[in-house]
Write a protein that holds these residues in place. Structure first.
Motif, PDB file in Angstrom:
ATOM      1  N   ASP A   1      -1.325 -28.623 -65.172  1.00 26.00           N
ATOM      2  CA  ASP A   1      -1.532 -28.126 -63.901  1.00 26.00           C
ATOM      3  C   ASP A   1      -1.283 -26.753 -63.954  1.00 26.00           C
ATOM      4  OD1 ASP A   1      -1.162 -27.365 -61.321  1.00 26.00           O
ATOM      5  OD2 ASP A   1      -0.593 -29.205 -60.846  1.00 26.00           O
ATOM      6  N   ARG A   2      -2.548 -25.969 -63.698  1.00 29.12           N
ATOM      7  CA  ARG A   2      -2.443 -24.524 -64.089  1.00 29.12           C
ATOM      8  C   ARG A   2      -1.623 -23.635 -63.044  1.00 29.12           C
ATOM      9  NH1 ARG A   2      -7.778 -25.764 -63.324  1.00 29.12           N
ATOM     10  NH2 ARG A   2      -8.158 -24.773 -65.381  1.00 29.12           N
ATOM     11  N   VAL A   3      -1.397 -24.255 -61.808  1.00 28.56           N
ATOM     12  CA  VAL A   3      -0.674 -23.751 -60.642  1.00 28.56           C
ATOM     13  C   VAL A   3       0.944 -23.716 -61.070  1.00 28.56           C
ATOM     14  CG1 VAL A   3      -0.125 -24.048 -58.135  1.00 28.56           C
ATOM     15  CG2 VAL A   3      -2.469 -23.921 -58.890  1.00 28.56           C
ATOM     16  N   LYS A   4       1.070 -25.065 -61.485  1.00 29.74           N
ATOM     17  CA  LYS A   4       2.679 -25.243 -61.840  1.00 29.74           C
ATOM     18  C   LYS A   4       2.700 -24.398 -63.062  1.00 29.74           C
ATOM     19  CE  LYS A   4       3.630 -29.994 -60.329  1.00 29.74           C
ATOM     20  NZ  LYS A   4       3.672 -31.596 -60.972  1.00 29.74           N
ATOM     21  N   SER A   5       1.934 -24.358 -63.815  1.00 33.69           N
ATOM     22  CA  SER A   5       2.087 -23.592 -65.173  1.00 33.69           C
ATOM     23  C   SER A   5       2.478 -22.001 -64.849  1.00 33.69           C
ATOM     24  CB  SER A   5       1.035 -23.544 -66.154  1.00 33.69           C
ATOM     25  OG  SER A   5       0.879 -24.756 -66.716  1.00 33.69           O
ATOM     26  N   LEU A   6       1.473 -21.623 -63.819  1.00 29.98           N
ATOM     27  CA  LEU A   6       1.830 -20.297 -63.531  1.00 29.98           C
ATOM     28  C   LEU A   6       3.035 -19.843 -62.960  1.00 29.98           C
ATOM     29  CD1 LEU A   6       0.780 -17.336 -62.810  1.00 29.98           C
ATOM     30  CD2 LEU A   6      -0.019 -18.350 -60.537  1.00 29.98           C
ATOM     31  N   ARG A   7       3.567 -20.826 -61.616  1.00 23.68           N
ATOM     32  CA  ARG A   7       4.892 -20.606 -61.276  1.00 23.68           C
ATOM     33  C   ARG A   7       6.034 -20.653 -62.465  1.00 23.68           C
ATOM     34  NH1 ARG A   7       3.876 -25.210 -56.692  1.00 23.68           N
ATOM     35  NH2 ARG A   7       2.464 -23.973 -55.449  1.00 23.68           N
ATOM     36  N   GLU A   8       5.846 -21.688 -63.433  1.00 22.14           N
ATOM     37  CA  GLU A   8       6.889 -21.548 -64.335  1.00 22.14           C
ATOM     38  C   GLU A   8       6.800 -20.522 -65.321  1.00 22.14           C
ATOM     39  OE1 GLU A   8       9.040 -24.376 -65.298  1.00 22.14           O
ATOM     40  OE2 GLU A   8       8.199 -25.630 -63.624  1.00 22.14           O
ATOM     41  N   GLY A   9       6.010 -19.918 -65.599  1.00 17.92           N
ATOM     42  CA  GLY A   9       5.409 -18.715 -66.183  1.00 17.92           C
ATOM     43  C   GLY A   9       6.351 -17.466 -65.726  1.00 17.92           C
ATOM     44  N   LEU A  10       5.843 -17.236 -64.520  1.00 13.54           N
ATOM     45  CA  LEU A  10       6.573 -16.283 -63.816  1.00 13.54           C
ATOM     46  C   LEU A  10       7.961 -16.332 -63.697  1.00 13.54           C
ATOM     47  CD1 LEU A  10       3.702 -15.462 -61.138  1.00 13.54           C
ATOM     48  CD2 LEU A  10       4.488 -13.879 -62.636  1.00 13.54           C
ATOM     49  N   ALA A  11       8.353 -17.411 -63.259  1.00 13.32           N
ATOM     50  CA  ALA A  11       9.738 -17.849 -63.258  1.00 13.32           C
ATOM     51  C   ALA A  11      10.361 -17.289 -64.664  1.00 13.32           C
ATOM     52  CB  ALA A  11      10.067 -19.248 -62.921  1.00 13.32           C
ATOM     53  N   ALA A  12       9.803 -17.762 -65.888  1.00 10.52           N
ATOM     54  CA  ALA A  12      10.605 -17.468 -67.009  1.00 10.52           C
ATOM     55  C   ALA A  12      10.531 -15.916 -66.988  1.00 10.52           C
ATOM     56  CB  ALA A  12       9.641 -18.124 -68.122  1.00 10.52           C
ATOM     57  N   LEU A  13       9.718 -15.354 -66.532  1.00  5.41           N
ATOM     58  CA  LEU A  13       9.846 -13.640 -66.445  1.00  5.41           C
ATOM     59  C   LEU A  13      10.674 -12.897 -65.574  1.00  5.41           C
ATOM     60  CD1 LEU A  13       6.046 -13.007 -67.751  1.00  5.41           C
ATOM     61  CD2 LEU A  13       8.130 -13.349 -69.168  1.00  5.41           C
ATOM     62  N   GLY A  14      11.373 -14.005 -64.852  1.00  2.00           N
ATOM     63  CA  GLY A  14      11.894 -13.124 -63.570  1.00  2.00           C
ATOM     64  C   GLY A  14      11.748 -13.428 -62.396  1.00  2.00           C
ATOM     65  N   GLY A  15      10.369 -14.005 -62.260  1.00  2.00           N
ATOM     66  CA  GLY A  15       9.838 -14.238 -60.934  1.00  2.00           C
ATOM     67  C   GLY A  15       8.927 -13.058 -60.558  1.00  2.00           C
ATOM     68  N   PRO A  16       8.016 -13.418 -59.752  1.00  2.00           N
ATOM     69  CA  PRO A  16       6.963 -12.528 -59.039  1.00  2.00           C
ATOM     70  C   PRO A  16       7.638 -11.185 -58.711  1.00  2.00           C
ATOM     71  CG  PRO A  16       6.664 -14.470 -58.298  1.00  2.00           C
ATOM     72  CD  PRO A  16       7.987 -14.860 -59.008  1.00  2.00           C
ATOM     73  N   GLY A  17       8.749 -11.186 -57.989  1.00  2.00           N
ATOM     74  CA  GLY A  17       9.520 -10.105 -57.716  1.00  2.00           C
ATOM     75  C   GLY A  17       9.800  -9.016 -58.688  1.00  2.00           C
ATOM     76  N   GLU A  18       9.784  -9.381 -59.983  1.00  2.00           N
ATOM     77  CA  GLU A  18      10.158  -8.517 -60.907  1.00  2.00           C
ATOM     78  C   GLU A  18       8.688  -7.424 -61.274  1.00  2.00           C
ATOM     79  OE1 GLU A  18      12.506  -8.206 -63.615  1.00  2.00           O
ATOM     80  OE2 GLU A  18      13.538  -9.024 -61.985  1.00  2.00           O
ATOM     81  N   PHE A  19       7.718  -7.857 -60.442  1.00  2.00           N
ATOM     82  CA  PHE A  19       6.405  -7.289 -60.993  1.00  2.00           C
ATOM     83  C   PHE A  19       5.815  -6.573 -59.400  1.00  2.00           C
ATOM     84  CE2 PHE A  19       6.176  -8.539 -65.145  1.00  2.00           C
ATOM     85  CZ  PHE A  19       6.787  -9.787 -65.226  1.00  2.00           C
ATOM     86  N   ILE A  20       5.962  -7.353 -58.251  1.00  4.98           N
ATOM     87  CA  ILE A  20       5.345  -7.021 -57.120  1.00  4.98           C
ATOM     88  C   ILE A  20       6.604  -6.556 -56.278  1.00  4.98           C
ATOM     89  CG2 ILE A  20       4.103  -7.570 -55.165  1.00  4.98           C
ATOM     90  CD1 ILE A  20       2.469  -7.642 -57.788  1.00  4.98           C
ATOM     91  N   ASN A  21       6.495  -5.427 -55.687  1.00  2.00           N
ATOM     92  CA  ASN A  21       7.297  -4.980 -54.883  1.00  2.00           C
ATOM     93  C   ASN A  21       6.973  -4.782 -53.475  1.00  2.00           C
ATOM     94  OD1 ASN A  21       9.073  -4.206 -56.910  1.00  2.00           O
ATOM     95  ND2 ASN A  21       7.974  -2.367 -57.023  1.00  2.00           N
ATOM     96  N   THR A  22       7.755  -4.939 -52.100  1.00  3.38           N
ATOM     97  CA  THR A  22       7.472  -4.808 -50.955  1.00  3.38           C
ATOM     98  C   THR A  22       6.692  -3.860 -50.565  1.00  3.38           C
ATOM     99  OG1 THR A  22       9.565  -5.874 -50.359  1.00  3.38           O
ATOM    100  CG2 THR A  22       8.276  -4.867 -48.552  1.00  3.38           C
ATOM    101  N   GLY A  23       5.520  -4.162 -50.058  1.00  2.00           N
ATOM    102  CA  GLY A  23       4.535  -2.863 -49.766  1.00  2.00           C
ATOM    103  C   GLY A  23       3.551  -2.582 -50.574  1.00  2.00           C
ATOM    104  N   ASP A  24       3.375  -3.179 -51.712  1.00  2.00           N
ATOM    105  CA  ASP A  24       2.633  -2.902 -52.950  1.00  2.00           C
ATOM    106  C   ASP A  24       1.310  -3.348 -52.286  1.00  2.00           C
ATOM    107  OD1 ASP A  24       4.455  -3.595 -55.864  1.00  2.00           O
ATOM    108  OD2 ASP A  24       4.061  -1.735 -54.710  1.00  2.00           O
ATOM    109  N   ARG A  25       0.223  -2.608 -52.786  1.00  2.00           N
ATOM    110  CA  ARG A  25      -0.988  -2.869 -52.523  1.00  2.00           C
ATOM    111  C   ARG A  25      -1.630  -3.593 -54.019  1.00  2.00           C
ATOM    112  NH1 ARG A  25      -3.298   2.756 -51.174  1.00  2.00           N
ATOM    113  NH2 ARG A  25      -1.922   2.854 -52.725  1.00  2.00           N
ATOM    114  N   VAL A  26      -1.843  -4.888 -53.937  1.00  2.00           N
ATOM    115  CA  VAL A  26      -2.124  -5.601 -55.185  1.00  2.00           C
ATOM    116  C   VAL A  26      -3.834  -5.794 -55.565  1.00  2.00           C
ATOM    117  CG1 VAL A  26      -1.783  -7.530 -56.766  1.00  2.00           C
ATOM    118  CG2 VAL A  26       0.013  -6.706 -55.159  1.00  2.00           C
TER     119      VAL A  26
END
Lengths: 339, 331
Positions: free
Chosen positions: B73-98
């Motif tokens: 499941d690619r969606v689950k894999s993505l969540r697990e992968g990001l969690a392993a790197l510390g979570g999306p918050g490690e890369f995206i800050n409040t107010g960011d234009r992505v």
């Protein structure tokens, strides 16, 4: 009348020769650079609009449909047309496979199915230079799970889970659906194929490719034609291949027709030299005149010339196996093609 | 007395004939030059602004990090992968234009595996917004018609439903760009506008065979930022991918090998061209991500020269031992 001075000093002759050599080197460099144009120069050429694409010297209007469809099938959207200049705008890097084989034109359009809601398949109709060109691209992309189709008015057609592929005269056709198809849905693909073959009457040539190879042990659906650079040898063109399964091992036989026996001998020599360049070691074949065997990476290859044909065996497990197959191939060529 | 050959003499008549011929030749050349001489010179061109630098979106503290997730499941894999790197918050800050650069190259349905899967795009958009991103834009300059490509791939729908927005490759969004020191990307139209408006850049692409380059993954995906008649670069495909790797420094990459196109790429066509390889890579090193992808295709770096070229150019590392890699199974 003035005469040329024969007493030109040796050093002047040497300087002249050096200047001439330098000019030749410069000319050779410029010639080579011709094949690598600056992309910025290419980018600003004037390209024709989508409304009309030029094929050869003729401006052809884009048709509203590629060929008539029987009810209840319908074309959806507009016909897209691509020539050699624009083919990569549709299929990107795969364009070269078609261009190398002799591509002329691609027409593509979607069709809708009357069942399962709005299943829409896309039809790609490639117009190639000739039957051989069409068979080249057909055989080069044959899928492993191909199921041969019969009774389709064309000699070469197969299906996979979601698509149909066919070579018909100088045309190569793909009909691709976005999902696995039921039997009923696939029936519509067959109807589309038949509508196409009805719209394009072609001269059905006796299939030369299968005539080139013995039938025994031949893997069904393995016949192929490599348009150019066969087996990695640059310029080794128009080579037909067939797969064989012997003792549960698969290997390949190949045959290429040339203009003359001398040309066949020359190309056979070039292929042997190519194998030796990559570490191939000649192996003696006692009592088998004309067979040139090479051992490479633990496997055995034989190359031979027979009349206007050059032919051979690839990836045999043992010298005996290679010789046996080469003899069968040579005998087959003698019987079928009188050479 | 020396026995010498008489010095050849020229009569006055011969001299005059030769001189006239020479003068005629010179005059003809001069006349031709005068006829073809362009007195007015080339028309003045409007000054073309050339951009020479793109923002570097990489986060120094996150350098050399990668998660390789095995799962169906690619969606689950993505969540697990990001969690392993510390979570999306490690890369995206409040107010960011992505900005998310997808592979929407072809007007091909998602099941055929030729483009980024819409489920993955939707999830990346959602996770970015959940991390406080001010906006999430998704873009590509497809090979086929942009609107058809973005719609038929399902990406447009996925982005809209997740709360993002699609940025179409309008002509005015391109500007001429020169990569300093590059051989190919010189004064070439690049999709600059959405890049300049972004604070973070994420690249996501499927693992695919490619007839010309051997494979199309993260590094090849940046090709979709080029405009003009970019197929001209196919003649030097590995160099252009190398230059793209130097040109684009993303925040994060997501290489989707949940289903890989093993043959007949980049368009595929038959479901049998695909293999369930059940692997998704999330990381900050595009070269490393492609190195993992190469293995899924059964290829080595030798088979894909652009990976080594990009590594040598300093765009990343193919030596996975040098990276901090987490390998995990998606639950």
């Amino acid at each position: 009348m003035a005469q040329a001075n024969p007493n030109i000093p040796a050093h002047e002759r040497l300087v002249s020769l050096l200047v001439f050599v330098v000019l030749l080197v410069v000319a050779g460099f410029i010639f080579r650079c011709q094949f690598f144009p600056n992309p910025a120069v290419v980018a600003f050429r004037d390209f024709k609009t989508e409304a009309a694409r030029e094929t050869g010297n003729q401006i052809l209007p884009i048709p509203s449909e590629i060929f008539p469809l029987p009810e209840p099938l319908h074309w959806v959207g507009t016909t897209e047309r691509y020539d050699a200049q624009s083919l990569s705008d549709k299929i990107d890097g795969k364009a070269e496979l078609y261009l190398d084989a002799g591509f002329r034109l691609l027409n593509s359009q979607r069709i809708s199915f009357p069942v399962s809601g709005k299943t829409v398949a896309e039809v790609f109709l490639y117009e190639m230079n000739d039957n051989d060109s069409a068979f080249s691209v057909f055989s080069a992309q044959r899928r492993e799970d191909a199921v041969r189709l019969v009774d389709t008015n064309t000699a070469d057609a197969y299906r996979t889970e979601n698509a149909l592929f066919a070579a018909h005269g100088s045309y190569y056709l793909e009909i691709i659906a976005p999902k696995s198809l039921t039997g009923e849905e696939f029936g519509y693909l067959i109807e589309t194929l038949k509508a196409f073959t009805d719209s394009r009457k072609v001269e059905v040539k006796r299939r030369l490719v299968s005539d080139l190879f013995p039938e025994e042990d031949r893997i069904e659906g393995s016949l192929a034609r490599i348009a150019t650079d066969a087996f990695g040898l640059e310029g080794f063109s128009n080579v037909h291949t067939a797969g064989y399964r012997i003792d549960q091992r698969e290997l390949t036989l190949f045959v290429a027709s040339r203009e003359s026996p001398a040309a066949a001998v020359a190309d056979a020599g070039a292929y042997r030299a190519f194998l030796k360049r990559f570490g191939g070691i000649p192996v003696k074949t006692a009592g088998e005149p004309g067979f040139n065997m090479i051992e490479i990476i633990g496997l055995y290859e034989i190359v031979f010339a027979h009349g206007n044909f050059l032919a051979g065996v690839r990836e045999a497990d043992s010298p005996e196996q290679a010789i046996d197959l080469a003899k069968r191939l040579r005998q087959h060529l003698e019987e079928r093609h009188g050479e | 007395m020396e026995n010498r050959r008489p010095h050849p003499t020229q009569s006055r008549r011969d001299f005059i004939i030769r001189a006239v011929k020479a003068a005629a030749g010179v005059s003809t050349a001069g006349c031709l030059g005068w006829i073809f001489y362009d007195r007015s010179g080339p028309a003045p061109q409007p000054p073309v602004e050339t951009v020479t630098g793109l923002p570097n979106f990489s986060i120094p503290a996150q350098k050399d990090r990668m998660a390789v997730v095995r799962g169906k499941d690619r969606v689950k894999s993505l969540r697990e992968g990001l969690a392993a790197l510390g979570g999306p918050g490690e890369f995206i800050n409040t107010g960011d234009r992505v900005l998310i650069k997808v592979n929407a190259a072809f007007a091909s349905p998602p099941a055929l595996g030729a483009t980024t899967h819409p489920d993955l795009v939707a999830e990346i958009v959602r996770l970015c917004l959940k991390s406080g991103a001010k906006s999430v834009s998704v873009t590509d300059n497809p090979i086929n018609d942009p609107i058809s490509s973005l719609e038929i791939t399902g990406i447009a729908d996925a982005v809209r439903s997740a709360g993002g927005r699609i940025v179409l490759p309008r002509p005015e969004a391109f500007r001429n760009f020169t990569l300093p020191g590059a051989k190919l990307i010189r004064d070439w139209p690049v999709l600059i506008e959405p890049i300049e408006e972004a604070d973070k850049l994420i690249g996501t692409a499927p693992v695919k065979d490619h007839h010309r380059s051997g494979a199309s993954m993260i590094l090849k995906n940046w090709y979709g930022l080029l405009g003009g008649r970019r197929n001209a670069f196919h003649q030097d495909i590995h160099t252009i991918i190398q230059e793209l790797a130097v040109m684009v420094r993303p925040t994060l990459v997501v290489l989707d090998g949940t289903t890989s196109m093993m043959a007949n790429g980049p368009t595929g066509g038959s479901l049998s061209d695909l293999k369930q390889t059940h692997c998704l890579v999330v990381g900050t090193d595009p070269v490393a991500a492609d190195t993992v992808g190469a293995k899924l295709l059964g290829r080595s770096i030798k088979d894909l020269p652009f990976i080594d070229k990009a590594q040598r150019a300093g765009a990343g590392s193919a030596d996975l031992d040098q990276l901090s890699v987490r390998t995990l199974e998606a639950v």
